[in-house]
Write a protein that holds these residues in place. Structure first.
Motif, short mmCIF file in Angstrom:
data_model
loop_
_atom_site.label_atom_id
_atom_site.label_comp_id
_atom_site.label_asym_id
_atom_site.label_seq_id
_atom_site.Cartn_x
_atom_site.Cartn_y
_atom_site.Cartn_z
N ARG A 133 1.05 25.50 80.01
CA ARG A 133 0.97 24.33 79.34
C ARG A 133 1.79 23.73 78.61
NH1 ARG A 133 -3.56 25.18 81.14
NH2 ARG A 133 -4.75 24.14 82.24
N ILE A 134 2.26 22.73 78.17
CA ILE A 134 3.19 22.27 76.63
C ILE A 134 2.80 21.28 76.39
CG2 ILE A 134 5.53 22.20 75.03
CD1 ILE A 134 6.43 24.31 77.11
N CYS A 135 2.00 21.03 75.52
CA CYS A 135 1.56 19.24 74.91
C CYS A 135 2.79 18.69 74.15
CB CYS A 135 0.17 19.61 73.97
SG CYS A 135 -1.11 20.02 75.14
N GLU A 136 3.17 19.45 73.64
CA GLU A 136 4.61 18.93 72.90
C GLU A 136 5.59 20.18 71.96
OE1 GLU A 136 6.87 15.51 71.35
OE2 GLU A 136 5.13 15.60 72.36
N ILE A 137 6.66 19.89 72.64
CA ILE A 137 7.57 20.99 71.23
C ILE A 137 8.22 20.01 69.94
CG2 ILE A 137 9.52 21.80 70.88
CD1 ILE A 137 9.09 22.88 73.86
N ALA A 138 8.15 21.19 68.89
CA ALA A 138 9.08 20.47 67.38
C ALA A 138 10.45 20.96 67.13
CB ALA A 138 8.27 19.20 66.77
N ALA A 139 11.27 20.64 66.69
CA ALA A 139 12.71 21.37 65.97
C ALA A 139 12.25 22.26 64.95
CB ALA A 139 13.38 20.87 66.48
N ILE A 140 12.54 23.28 64.51
CA ILE A 140 12.27 23.45 62.95
C ILE A 140 13.65 23.77 62.83
CG2 ILE A 140 11.67 26.03 61.38
CD1 ILE A 140 9.58 24.26 62.93
N LEU A 141 14.22 22.70 61.88
CA LEU A 141 15.27 22.88 61.51
C LEU A 141 16.15 23.96 60.64
CD1 LEU A 141 15.67 18.60 60.34
CD2 LEU A 141 16.41 20.07 62.61
N PRO A 142 17.43 23.60 60.08
CA PRO A 142 17.98 25.28 59.19
C PRO A 142 16.92 25.43 57.84
CG PRO A 142 19.73 23.91 60.24
CD PRO A 142 18.08 23.14 61.06
N ASP A 143 16.49 24.00 57.45
CA ASP A 143 15.97 23.83 55.81
C ASP A 143 14.74 24.46 56.40
OD1 ASP A 143 15.43 21.73 56.98
OD2 ASP A 143 16.11 20.28 55.35
N GLY A 144 13.93 24.56 57.76
CA GLY A 144 12.34 25.14 57.66
C GLY A 144 11.56 24.11 58.19
N SER A 145 12.54 22.11 57.98
CA SER A 145 11.38 21.59 58.05
C SER A 145 11.33 21.58 59.25
CB SER A 145 12.07 20.50 57.19
OG SER A 145 13.34 19.67 57.87
N GLU A 146 10.10 20.44 59.71
CA GLU A 146 9.96 20.42 61.68
C GLU A 146 9.84 18.63 61.45
OE1 GLU A 146 5.64 20.10 63.72
OE2 GLU A 146 6.12 21.68 62.24
N THR A 147 10.43 18.27 62.70
CA THR A 147 10.96 17.35 63.26
C THR A 147 10.59 17.01 64.93
OG1 THR A 147 12.66 15.34 62.99
CG2 THR A 147 13.08 17.54 63.62
N THR A 148 10.67 15.40 65.57
CA THR A 148 10.55 15.87 66.70
C THR A 148 12.03 15.67 67.24
OG1 THR A 148 10.28 13.02 66.43
CG2 THR A 148 8.55 14.43 66.61
#
Length: 154
Positions: A133-148
């Protein structure tokens, strides 16, 4: 989502399609869920995977955050691999081993530019109830921040 193609090795039912892992909602009833044992049997499970391809341009990722199913009766996804596509071949760039939480972050050794990535679960690592199961996946950007991903892709 436009600009991406989301696929999975299997889906347990139409209402649990692969694209739901990128819908911005961690609700376990709006999640991607594989077929039991990847469509195999408990005694002979098959590898399970979930993939997103970026159709317009590659993206740069430092990692991914996977939101799991927080319902109490759902077993942990303890082990998995994150792979990127390079020259048409899949390469493992991050691994989760012996997770103790339902939400996990897999950080890569260095940022990766890719046109596709996948979450790969070897047959031996499918949870005890047989479902990935994967409820959601977010991206971790090169600066360490997280985004959809829908914010990452214009």
């Amino acid at each position: 989502l436009t600009g991406v193609k989301v696929t999975a090795q299997s889906t347990c039912a139409p209402e649990y399609g692969a694209v739901l892992a990128l819908d911005g909602d961690p609700d376990p009833y709006q999640a991607w869920i594989s077929k039991p044992y990847g469509g195999g049997a408990k005694a002979k499970p098959v590898d399970v995977w979930w993939t997103v391809e970026f159709l317009k341009h590659p993206v740069v990722l430092k990692g991914v955050k996977i939101i799991g199913d927080h319902r109490g009766n759902i077993p942990l996804q303890k082990n998995l691999q994150v792979q990127t596509r390079e020259g048409g071949q899949w390469k493992t760039i991050g691994e989760l081993k012996n997770a103790a939480t339902k939400d996990v972050t897999i950080t890569f050794a260095q940022p990766v530019t890719t046109d596709a990535f996948r979450v790969f679960i070897p047959a031996a690592d499918i949870p005890s109830d047989g479902y990935v199961r994967i409820c959601e996946i977010a991206a971790i950007l090169p600066d360490g921040s997280e985004t959809t991903f829908n914010k990452l892709i214009p």
